[in-house]
Design a protein around this motif. Structure first.
Motif, PDB file in Angstrom:
ATOM      1  N   ALA B  66       0.875  -1.171   0.000  1.00 59.24           N
ATOM      2  CA  ALA B  66       0.000   0.000   0.000  1.00 59.24           C
ATOM      3  C   ALA B  66       0.910   1.219   0.000  1.00 59.24           C
ATOM      4  N   TYR B  67       0.298   2.406  -0.054  1.00 60.45           N
ATOM      5  CA  TYR B  67       1.116   3.613  -0.041  1.00 60.45           C
ATOM      6  C   TYR B  67       0.464   4.697   0.817  1.00 60.45           C
ATOM      7  N   PHE B  68       1.258   5.215   1.753  1.00 61.52           N
ATOM      8  CA  PHE B  68       0.786   6.220   2.706  1.00 61.52           C
ATOM      9  C   PHE B  68       1.519   7.544   2.477  1.00 61.52           C
ATOM     10  N   PRO B  69       0.970   8.659   2.993  1.00 59.00           N
ATOM     11  CA  PRO B  69       1.539   9.970   2.644  1.00 59.00           C
ATOM     12  C   PRO B  69       2.984  10.195   3.097  1.00 59.00           C
ATOM     13  N   LEU B  70       3.693  10.930   2.257  1.00 55.15           N
ATOM     14  CA  LEU B  70       5.071  11.357   2.541  1.00 55.15           C
ATOM     15  C   LEU B  70       5.124  12.331   3.712  1.00 55.15           C
ATOM     16  N   ILE B  72       3.769  14.063   7.134  1.00 59.17           N
ATOM     17  CA  ILE B  72       3.046  13.664   8.334  1.00 59.17           C
ATOM     18  C   ILE B  72       2.916  14.878   9.257  1.00 59.17           C
ATOM     19  N   PRO B  73       1.704  15.134   9.767  1.00 61.85           N
ATOM     20  CA  PRO B  73       1.561  16.289  10.666  1.00 61.85           C
ATOM     21  C   PRO B  73       2.493  16.141  11.877  1.00 61.85           C
ATOM     22  N   PHE B  76       1.320  14.271  14.918  1.00 62.47           N
ATOM     23  CA  PHE B  76       1.285  12.801  14.886  1.00 62.47           C
ATOM     24  C   PHE B  76       2.585  12.244  15.448  1.00 62.47           C
ATOM     25  N   VAL B 115       1.333   7.756  10.870  1.00 60.26           N
ATOM     26  CA  VAL B 115       0.255   7.976   9.901  1.00 60.26           C
ATOM     27  C   VAL B 115      -0.417   6.654   9.524  1.00 60.26           C
ATOM     28  N   MET B 119      -4.509   5.465  10.027  1.00 62.93           N
ATOM     29  CA  MET B 119      -5.371   4.862   9.017  1.00 62.93           C
ATOM     30  C   MET B 119      -5.908   3.511   9.493  1.00 62.93           C
ATOM     31  N   LYS B 122      -8.899   3.653  11.492  1.00 62.88           N
ATOM     32  CA  LYS B 122     -10.104   3.926  10.707  1.00 62.88           C
ATOM     33  C   LYS B 122     -10.626   2.639  10.051  1.00 62.88           C
ATOM     34  N   TRP B 123      -9.743   1.748   9.683  1.00 58.24           N
ATOM     35  CA  TRP B 123     -10.120   0.572   8.897  1.00 58.24           C
ATOM     36  C   TRP B 123     -10.501  -0.639   9.744  1.00 58.24           C
ATOM     37  N   GLN B 125     -12.188  -2.683  12.694  1.00 59.16           N
ATOM     38  CA  GLN B 125     -13.251  -2.674  13.696  1.00 59.16           C
ATOM     39  C   GLN B 125     -13.222  -3.959  14.536  1.00 59.16           C
ATOM     40  N   LEU B 134       0.461  -5.228   6.013  1.00 58.35           N
ATOM     41  CA  LEU B 134       0.787  -4.368   4.873  1.00 58.35           C
ATOM     42  C   LEU B 134       2.262  -3.994   4.849  1.00 58.35           C
TER      43      LEU B 134
END
Lengths: 487, 487
Positions: B66-70, B72-73, B76, B115, B119, B122-123, B125, B134
């Motif tokens: 998968a690919y997550f953002p470069l 990061i706030p 975080f 980050v 995610m 969120k995914w 449960q 991943l």
């Protein structure tokens, strides 16, 4: 997570449908970082398949891969005047690192011409070092105000080819060769047949002499610029002192090309083939080409159908196909069908106790022609022997369907801006007209119709008869052009 | 570009040799951006081969990419206390984007636990969504003060696996499974046999409960931490509210692992096998496994030897080997040998007019045993039939040679810090001692010998007899540990 709510139909709200289908096919998700998305495994697997096919094509045309820095000194970006004007508003800038303010801000690459040219200038001395044909797979960043999953995100993944040639002719030829590679990839792998051609001056890449593009028509009749190939002339080589000694012994500036496609292609794939049930993956790019669903009512039946499903998987994998068995216990067969349809798997094989008895398999194609049955029941051996060709046939059908749709929504011989506006308001599409080359006409069309000049199409896309008059009305046409609303 | 100057010998200055060989084998180059390097095609091709092998192993163990953002706030990164302490000094920070100052600074990822956990929260449960396995291939940035090509650069390429499990036991088991995958990869593909084990508290990953590592011994007897696998416990899941409903219906925090290897492996490959002629590529990772050099004195001869070279290439490619013909006209055969040796191609085949006459090929192995001839002349058919097994044999030889070197420079049964210091000053290596677990002893060894505690070795690396006393002298040993100077 089963999610049984139907998608918003495309006919009702295409943009809403697109977002829903991307999220619910689990291609991508919104991230906590403004403008950046997360590419989920299903979306990433499609991208990986695209990468592999493209990478093979790049290598077959003599390219090698390399990797250049993510961060580029601001002064580099500023060297090529048009380049910086084009990209400056979209830059993300690193000002602090290692706990200190940097002497010079570093830009997160929006594209890598500048830093790559600086390295090429170091590596290239002689005509013997040419051509230099490199490609980079990388992430890039363009700070967009309005983002859309895959289509326009602050960060995206792409490849950027950067080549160096001894002559303008050779560079121009290479620019077009790579446009051709993109077109072939889009047709043969994505089943997404673009119109290819030259960009107008106002739409070309910031820093290029000439830009070519692939313009694919989406199901809402808007154009998606899906790939570009640029002849950069000597614009960058002059700024970065990229010179070489020619065979004749003179010192010359080199000639450059650059070209790229990105994860935007995944969005193009969705909008080319998706339907109200979900996305549709062309078999050659599908992460899973065949999903096998065993069906049982009780534990006695379960083992037998799962075993058969596993045997079918193994037999098809043996033939080089990508196959998965969905034997989850807490999900009904119906929910499984629904989920794999939403994810666009080209072919489903169902195996229930009755099929076992009869020695048959039930095959369901993701998209059926009007005269095709919902399911086909075939003797197992025949099914296994024909799956690969069924997938190839499905791949061709998708391409033909997309091409027919594109042509059905292409309007040739249009002679006035009013007519373009009418077509745009009546559902859009590609409009072919004559053009004098006057930018004022281009601007007038854009303002009146919201359609932009997508490209000056290549020979193979031109209408049989060259238009005599410019669509602006006052001048002779010197070329034919294609107008469309675009992403 | 021919470059006939010899490399600095390893025995004279290992660090100088390393830099020269990396530059002159064209693996990488310095970039205009402080601390960032350019990975050139030859180095990138090795990395691509590593990626492919690792990616297959990850997929075979159930992972998807998968690919997550470069970006990061900053908030975080700050959530997990030890994590931020570990990484804050090395962060590169984007403060401006799209022409404006950002409300919250964004960090260029130094690693992506934060980050990704956001995610996952969120995914996930239910226990039915677990395990989630991943992996991401990505660039990361750690602002280092002293950089070295491949070994320590501000930006590097890596993969980071991030998994979620329902129980601590399962996560711990997965942490070790991935350590095993790394070890297998390093042994079977890189011919670089590491010692694997647990990191001490002071050396573990910032935010982990336990870290495991692969410690490979370089030819200067220093250790290279070549891969790490972390059991994160619930440290991140608690900060990012990563909870799931268990099978029993309770709400639980999930258990995490993360693990990574990077382009540093390319540096490890160089320092494991390289010699004073250049790098040595293990055949399974070599971009070119066989280089075919046709030799001619005049144009009459040229066509015949080049044709034969091409036929040999085709015959070997048919067998699935990576082969290239070097038929350049302006480079002498000697210069070609020298260049491909420097680039580490495992096997060279020379074809001159005399070989043509005799129907033979001349084979030269990149590294020879003492009793092996410089070249072997073999009938063509025999040569072609045995090249693949010769390469496999060469792969095994490299592994055995590296393992023998590691063991020859491993010192077991050492009982005092003085003795560690003596060994370090006499050329270094791995020193096995008892340890009480007292951090003061760890600190004392480091100060006195510049060796650090590389790991608490796994069972298969432990000495036959468990050491009785801690190397610090005052306490009983509760474990055996390995000390070495390290990169």
């Amino acid at each position: 997570m089963a999610d049984d709510k139907a998608l918003t139909p495309r006919s009702e709200d295409f943009a809403a449908w697109y977002n829903e289908v991307v999220l619910r096919a689990e291609l991508a998700d919104y991230s906590p970082v403004r403008g950046s998305m997360v590419i989920r495994p299903w979306g990433y697997a499609i991208w990986e398949n695209m990468q592999r096919a493209l990478d093979d094509m790049f290598k077959a045309t003599g390219h090698e891969n390399a990797y250049f820095p993510l961060l580029i000194p601001m002064s580099f970006i500023e060297k090529e005047k048009e380049h910086v004007e084009g990209f400056k508003p979209e830059l993300a800038v690193v000002t602090h690192a290692g706990g200190k303010e940097l002497d010079e801000p570093l830009v997160v690459r929006p594209t890598s011409e500048t830093v790559i040219m600086a390295m090429y200038a170091k590596w290239i001395q002689s005509y013997r070092d040419l051509p230099l044909l490199l490609n980079q797979w990388a992430n890039v960043m363009r700070w967009e105000l309005r983002t859309r999953l895959f289509l326009r995100t602050a960060e995206f993944l792409w490849q950027e080819g950067h080549t160096v040639h001894a002559t303008a002719e050779e560079a121009e030829e290479h620019t077009r060769r790579m446009l051709g590679v993109y077109r072939t990839f889009m047709e043969e792998w994505m089943a997404m047949p673009p119109v290819t051609g030259l960009k107008s001056e106002s739409e070309k890449f910031a820093g290029a002499v000439r830009s070519y593009s692939c313009e694919a028509m989406m199901q809402d009749n808007k154009a998606l610029q899906a790939g570009t190939s640029h002849f950069l002339g000597q614009n960058f080589s002059k700024q970065f002192e990229l010179r070489f000694q020619s065979e004749a012994g003179t010192e010359e500036y080199a000639w450059n090309t650059s070209w790229g496609v990105s994860t935007r292609l995944v969005g193009g794939l969705v909008m080319t083939h998706g339907d109200d049930q979900g996305i549709v993956c062309p078999p050659r790019l599908a992460p899973v080409q065949v999903i096998v669903v065993p069906i049982w009512r009780n534990d006695d039946q379960r083992q037998a159908v799962v075993d058969k499903a596993e045997a079918v998987r193994a037999a098809l994998a043996e033939r080089g196909l990508r196959v998965r068995v969905d034997a989850r216990e807490h999900v009904t067969p119906g929910a499984k069908y629904y989920e794999w349809e939403r994810k666009g798997v080209p072919l489903r094989i169902e195996i229930g106790p009755k099929d076992l008895e009869k020695g048959q398999l039930a095959l369901a194609k993701r998209v059926r022609g009007e005269d095709e049955p919902r399911k086909e029941f075939l003797p197992e051996a025949e099914a296994l022997a024909t799956v690969a060709e069924r997938l190839e046939a499905f791949q061709s059908e998708l391409l033909e369907r997309a091409r027919a749709r594109r042509e059905a929504n292409s309007h040739r011989g249009v002679t006035s801006i009013d007519e373009i506006a009418e077509i745009m308001d009546a559902g859009g599409g590609y409009v072919y007209t004559g053009w004098s080359g006057d930018p004022a006409v281009e601007q007038a069309v854009k303002e009146r119709t919201k359609a932009t000049l997508r490209c000056i199409p290549g020979e193979e896309f031109r209408s049989g008869t060259a238009p005599a008059r410019c669509v602006g009305g006052e001048k002779d046409a010197v070329m034919e052009v294609v107008w469309a609303r675009a992403y």
